[in-house]
Scaffold this motif. Structure first.
Motif, PDB file in Angstrom:
ATOM      1  N   GLU A 266       9.613 -15.098  68.390  1.00  0.00           N
ATOM      2  CA  GLU A 266       8.279 -14.666  68.817  1.00  0.00           C
ATOM      3  C   GLU A 266       8.017 -13.226  68.388  1.00  0.00           C
ATOM      4  OE1 GLU A 266       5.610 -14.226  72.928  1.00  0.00           O
ATOM      5  OE2 GLU A 266       7.666 -14.970  73.015  1.00  0.00           O
ATOM      6  N   LEU A 267       8.997 -12.348  68.587  1.00  0.00           N
ATOM      7  CA  LEU A 267       8.829 -10.946  68.236  1.00  0.00           C
ATOM      8  C   LEU A 267       8.530 -10.776  66.747  1.00  0.00           C
ATOM      9  CD1 LEU A 267       9.123  -7.898  69.063  1.00  0.00           C
ATOM     10  CD2 LEU A 267      11.530  -8.114  68.385  1.00  0.00           C
ATOM     11  N   LEU A 268       9.189 -11.583  65.910  1.00  0.00           N
ATOM     12  CA  LEU A 268       9.054 -11.443  64.465  1.00  0.00           C
ATOM     13  C   LEU A 268       7.905 -12.267  63.900  1.00  0.00           C
ATOM     14  CD1 LEU A 268      12.831 -11.440  63.468  1.00  0.00           C
ATOM     15  CD2 LEU A 268      11.346  -9.517  64.062  1.00  0.00           C
ATOM     16  N   GLY A 269       7.126 -12.891  64.776  1.00  0.00           N
ATOM     17  CA  GLY A 269       5.887 -13.522  64.343  1.00  0.00           C
ATOM     18  C   GLY A 269       5.981 -14.943  63.850  1.00  0.00           C
ATOM     19  N   ALA A 270       7.093 -15.644  64.108  1.00  0.00           N
ATOM     20  CA  ALA A 270       7.177 -17.045  63.704  1.00  0.00           C
ATOM     21  C   ALA A 270       6.098 -17.861  64.414  1.00  0.00           C
ATOM     22  CB  ALA A 270       8.558 -17.609  64.013  1.00  0.00           C
ATOM     23  N   ASP A 271       5.628 -18.901  63.747  1.00  0.00           N
ATOM     24  CA  ASP A 271       4.570 -19.731  64.323  1.00  0.00           C
ATOM     25  C   ASP A 271       5.096 -20.646  65.421  1.00  0.00           C
ATOM     26  OD1 ASP A 271       2.133 -19.225  62.385  1.00  0.00           O
ATOM     27  OD2 ASP A 271       3.909 -19.445  61.123  1.00  0.00           O
ATOM     28  N   ALA A 272       6.372 -20.955  65.392  1.00  0.00           N
ATOM     29  CA  ALA A 272       6.992 -21.786  66.425  1.00  0.00           C
ATOM     30  C   ALA A 272       8.490 -21.562  66.383  1.00  0.00           C
ATOM     31  CB  ALA A 272       6.664 -23.272  66.220  1.00  0.00           C
ATOM     32  N   TRP A 273       9.150 -21.975  67.463  1.00  0.00           N
ATOM     33  CA  TRP A 273      10.607 -21.859  67.555  1.00  0.00           C
ATOM     34  C   TRP A 273      11.144 -23.097  68.239  1.00  0.00           C
ATOM     35  CZ3 TRP A 273      13.308 -21.788  72.287  1.00  0.00           C
ATOM     36  CH2 TRP A 273      14.689 -21.601  72.180  1.00  0.00           C
ATOM     37  N   ALA A 274      12.359 -23.492  67.863  1.00  0.00           N
ATOM     38  CA  ALA A 274      13.017 -24.623  68.519  1.00  0.00           C
ATOM     39  C   ALA A 274      14.503 -24.308  68.641  1.00  0.00           C
ATOM     40  CB  ALA A 274      12.823 -25.908  67.720  1.00  0.00           C
ATOM     41  N   PRO A 275      15.117 -24.712  69.767  1.00  0.00           N
ATOM     42  CA  PRO A 275      16.521 -24.366  69.987  1.00  0.00           C
ATOM     43  C   PRO A 275      17.522 -25.216  69.205  1.00  0.00           C
ATOM     44  CG  PRO A 275      15.675 -25.629  71.845  1.00  0.00           C
ATOM     45  CD  PRO A 275      14.506 -25.359  70.938  1.00  0.00           C
ATOM     46  N   ASP A 276      17.094 -26.384  68.724  1.00  0.00           N
ATOM     47  CA  ASP A 276      18.019 -27.262  68.014  1.00  0.00           C
ATOM     48  C   ASP A 276      17.224 -28.198  67.109  1.00  0.00           C
ATOM     49  OD1 ASP A 276      17.117 -29.521  69.659  1.00  0.00           O
ATOM     50  OD2 ASP A 276      18.323 -28.620  71.249  1.00  0.00           O
ATOM     51  N   ALA A 277      17.945 -28.985  66.328  1.00  0.00           N
ATOM     52  CA  ALA A 277      17.298 -29.836  65.326  1.00  0.00           C
ATOM     53  C   ALA A 277      16.407 -30.896  65.963  1.00  0.00           C
ATOM     54  CB  ALA A 277      18.371 -30.504  64.456  1.00  0.00           C
ATOM     55  N   ARG A 278      16.853 -31.502  67.045  1.00  0.00           N
ATOM     56  CA  ARG A 278      16.032 -32.542  67.692  1.00  0.00           C
ATOM     57  C   ARG A 278      14.736 -31.947  68.222  1.00  0.00           C
ATOM     58  NH1 ARG A 278      19.737 -35.050  70.713  1.00  0.00           N
ATOM     59  NH2 ARG A 278      19.856 -36.951  69.440  1.00  0.00           N
ATOM     60  N   SER A 279      14.836 -30.786  68.874  1.00  0.00           N
ATOM     61  CA  SER A 279      13.640 -30.138  69.403  1.00  0.00           C
ATOM     62  C   SER A 279      12.703 -29.720  68.277  1.00  0.00           C
ATOM     63  CB  SER A 279      14.024 -28.915  70.241  1.00  0.00           C
ATOM     64  OG  SER A 279      14.810 -29.284  71.350  1.00  0.00           O
ATOM     65  N   ALA A 280      13.270 -29.228  67.174  1.00  0.00           N
ATOM     66  CA  ALA A 280      12.446 -28.818  66.038  1.00  0.00           C
ATOM     67  C   ALA A 280      11.696 -30.007  65.453  1.00  0.00           C
ATOM     68  CB  ALA A 280      13.313 -28.158  64.970  1.00  0.00           C
ATOM     69  N   ALA A 281      12.403 -31.118  65.264  1.00  0.00           N
ATOM     70  CA  ALA A 281      11.751 -32.309  64.716  1.00  0.00           C
ATOM     71  C   ALA A 281      10.675 -32.826  65.661  1.00  0.00           C
ATOM     72  CB  ALA A 281      12.797 -33.388  64.445  1.00  0.00           C
ATOM     73  N   ASP A 282      10.957 -32.808  66.958  1.00  0.00           N
ATOM     74  CA  ASP A 282       9.953 -33.240  67.942  1.00  0.00           C
ATOM     75  C   ASP A 282       8.735 -32.334  67.900  1.00  0.00           C
ATOM     76  OD1 ASP A 282      11.636 -35.258  68.765  1.00  0.00           O
ATOM     77  OD2 ASP A 282      12.332 -34.225  70.573  1.00  0.00           O
ATOM     78  N   ARG A 283       8.978 -31.020  67.822  1.00  0.00           N
ATOM     79  CA  ARG A 283       7.870 -30.062  67.809  1.00  0.00           C
ATOM     80  C   ARG A 283       6.999 -30.255  66.577  1.00  0.00           C
ATOM     81  NH1 ARG A 283       4.118 -27.628  67.108  1.00  0.00           N
ATOM     82  NH2 ARG A 283       3.514 -25.482  67.638  1.00  0.00           N
ATOM     83  N   ILE A 284       7.609 -30.433  65.437  1.00  0.00           N
ATOM     84  CA  ILE A 284       6.872 -30.624  64.189  1.00  0.00           C
ATOM     85  C   ILE A 284       6.073 -31.922  64.225  1.00  0.00           C
ATOM     86  CG2 ILE A 284       7.179 -31.080  61.719  1.00  0.00           C
ATOM     87  CD1 ILE A 284       9.629 -29.158  61.883  1.00  0.00           C
ATOM     88  N   GLN A 285       6.682 -32.953  64.771  1.00  0.00           N
ATOM     89  CA  GLN A 285       6.039 -34.270  64.800  1.00  0.00           C
ATOM     90  C   GLN A 285       4.922 -34.324  65.835  1.00  0.00           C
ATOM     91  OE1 GLN A 285       8.909 -37.410  64.565  1.00  0.00           O
ATOM     92  NE2 GLN A 285       7.574 -38.907  65.539  1.00  0.00           N
ATOM     93  N   ARG A 286       5.106 -33.646  66.949  1.00  0.00           N
ATOM     94  CA  ARG A 286       4.162 -33.729  68.070  1.00  0.00           C
ATOM     95  C   ARG A 286       2.896 -32.922  67.837  1.00  0.00           C
ATOM     96  NH1 ARG A 286       7.309 -31.706  71.396  1.00  0.00           N
ATOM     97  NH2 ARG A 286       6.509 -29.585  71.476  1.00  0.00           N
ATOM     98  N   ASN A 287       3.046 -31.740  67.241  1.00  0.00           N
ATOM     99  CA  ASN A 287       1.917 -30.810  67.167  1.00  0.00           C
ATOM    100  C   ASN A 287       1.966 -30.048  65.852  1.00  0.00           C
ATOM    101  OD1 ASN A 287      -0.280 -29.263  67.805  1.00  0.00           O
ATOM    102  ND2 ASN A 287       0.810 -27.915  69.216  1.00  0.00           N
ATOM    103  N   PRO A 288       1.296 -30.549  64.807  1.00  0.00           N
ATOM    104  CA  PRO A 288       1.314 -29.856  63.505  1.00  0.00           C
ATOM    105  C   PRO A 288       0.832 -28.422  63.635  1.00  0.00           C
ATOM    106  CG  PRO A 288       0.332 -32.040  63.315  1.00  0.00           C
ATOM    107  CD  PRO A 288       0.509 -31.778  64.782  1.00  0.00           C
ATOM    108  N   LEU A 289       1.442 -27.535  62.855  1.00  0.00           N
ATOM    109  CA  LEU A 289       1.115 -26.115  62.916  1.00  0.00           C
ATOM    110  C   LEU A 289      -0.095 -25.802  62.055  1.00  0.00           C
ATOM    111  CD1 LEU A 289       4.711 -24.637  62.605  1.00  0.00           C
ATOM    112  CD2 LEU A 289       3.353 -24.888  64.672  1.00  0.00           C
TER     113      LEU A 289
END
Length: 358
Positions: free
Chosen positions: A197-220
């Motif tokens: 968040e501090l470095l301005g990333a559009d999203a963050w995920a703690p692990d691969a499953r969460s990242a894939a879920d985040r990408i699939q659920r809500n496109p950036l």
């Protein structure tokens, strides 16, 4: 008429135990065969990646930290896990068509821990994405050239080592400047994603499953190329980060020279032991610089506590750390933020009066 009963497929926990035994023994053939047989038995490929291979790799790191695996064993184990991922990828290649958009998965330049990014790339492929996996240590210009050529939906950026965060910041900024959003992941970004968040990333995920879920659920959304988040850290105006990074070599040399008197046991060290000590001091300087970049004391104090545990596990007295921190504080006596961080990590380090900064 008799009915033949088919044995139930092994559970992920059973597979993880068997894979760990193979990995620890350095047996890549057993490891890859185990993965292939699990897939033949109907075990979900994503579960094999995230509930079998990923926890085994995490245990590899734990065993190295506890000095129950050598560096060579740790590297061999990681290579075997990577071969297991490759075997799974080949086995599952015909199962899933790339029906979704295109994603680039890459590690920050200087980041050699590529397996977490590889796991995410394979999970995304299983979920139907077209994935360009660029691997470890991707220089920013080459990444941006790739984005111009391929036009992906987003970049998934991985980093495990916190000292790569300033480079991660530049990478995030460069990707967003060409209109490509960034999902950050990996241990470097903090357990709660605070640094993402501090470095301005559009999203963050703690692990691969969460990242894939985040990408699939809500496109950036595509970022605004006009915004430059690299300018959003006003504490860098004091130039302490820049000065510490520029003088890194001389700082390490000065601390090493001072340790001969401050820590007399050093006089009995072999050349190899002195080399390892110099590497430890260099890591301290690198983490100090990163903490200055982020203006986050917890990053530095946490690293010093972790280092003390690593040294203790290897039979090196942890009381060798305070003299090094004190010497470093003396070299940086004109840098209030750096001195404060060193004092937080070692209360015996010399302090300087606080002063205001622009």
């Amino acid at each position: 008429m008799s009915t033949e009963l088919r044995a139930a497929p092994p559970t992920p926990a059973e597979l993880a135990t068997a894979l760990w035994d193979a990995v620890f023994a350095g047996d890549e053939y057993t490891a890859t065969d185990l993965v292939q047989r699990a897939l033949d038995d109907g075990v979900d490929p994503e579960s094999v990646l995230l509930d079998v291979i990923a926890p085994v790799q995490f245990k590899v790191g734990e065993e190295w930290a506890a000095n129950r695996m050598t560096v060579a064993q740790e590297h061999a184990a990681t290579a075997i896990n990577d071969r297991a991922v490759a075997a799974l990828s080949l086995h599952a290649a015909s199962r899933t068509a790339a029906e979704r958009g295109r994603i680039t998965v890459a590690c920050v330049d200087g980041e050699w821990h590529a397996l977490p990014a590889r796991l995410l790339a394979e999970v995304l492929r299983l979920r139907g994405w077209r994935v360009d996996y660029l691997g470890a240590q991707v220089p920013v210009p080459h990444l941006i050239a790739h984005l111009h050529r391929t036009g992906p939906e987003l970049v998934a950026l991985s980093s495990s080592i916190a000292t790569r965060l300033p480079t991660a910041h530049a990478t995030i900024t460069a990707c967003q400047a060409v209109g490509v959003p960034v999902v950050a992941g990996g241990a470097a970004f903090g357990p709660d994603g605070r640094y993402a968040e501090l470095l301005g990333a559009d999203a963050w995920a703690p692990d691969a499953r969460s990242a894939a879920d985040r990408i699939q659920r809500n496109p950036l959304d595509r970022p605004d190329p006009g915004h430059q988040p690299i300018d959003d850290l006003p504490h860098l105006d004091d130039q302490e980060y820049t000065m510490v990074t520029r003088t890194r070599t001389s700082l390490v040399r000065a601390v090493m020279q001072g340790l001969d008197q401050a820590f007399p046991a050093m006089l009995q060290y072999s050349d190899v032991q002195r080399e390892r000590t110099a590497e430890d001091v260099a890591h301290i300087v690198d983490f100090l610089a990163t903490a200055l970049y982020l203006d986050d004391a917890d990053l530095f104090t946490g690293f010093i506590a972790w280092t003390a545990g690593i040294l203790t596990a290897r039979g090196v007295p942890a009381h060798s750390l305070p003299p090094a921190l004190s010497l470093l504080a003396g070299e940086l006596k004109d840098f209030p933020r750096a001195t404060r961080l060193l004092r937080l990590a070692d209360p015996s380090a010399p302090s300087v009066p606080a002063r205001n900064h622009p």
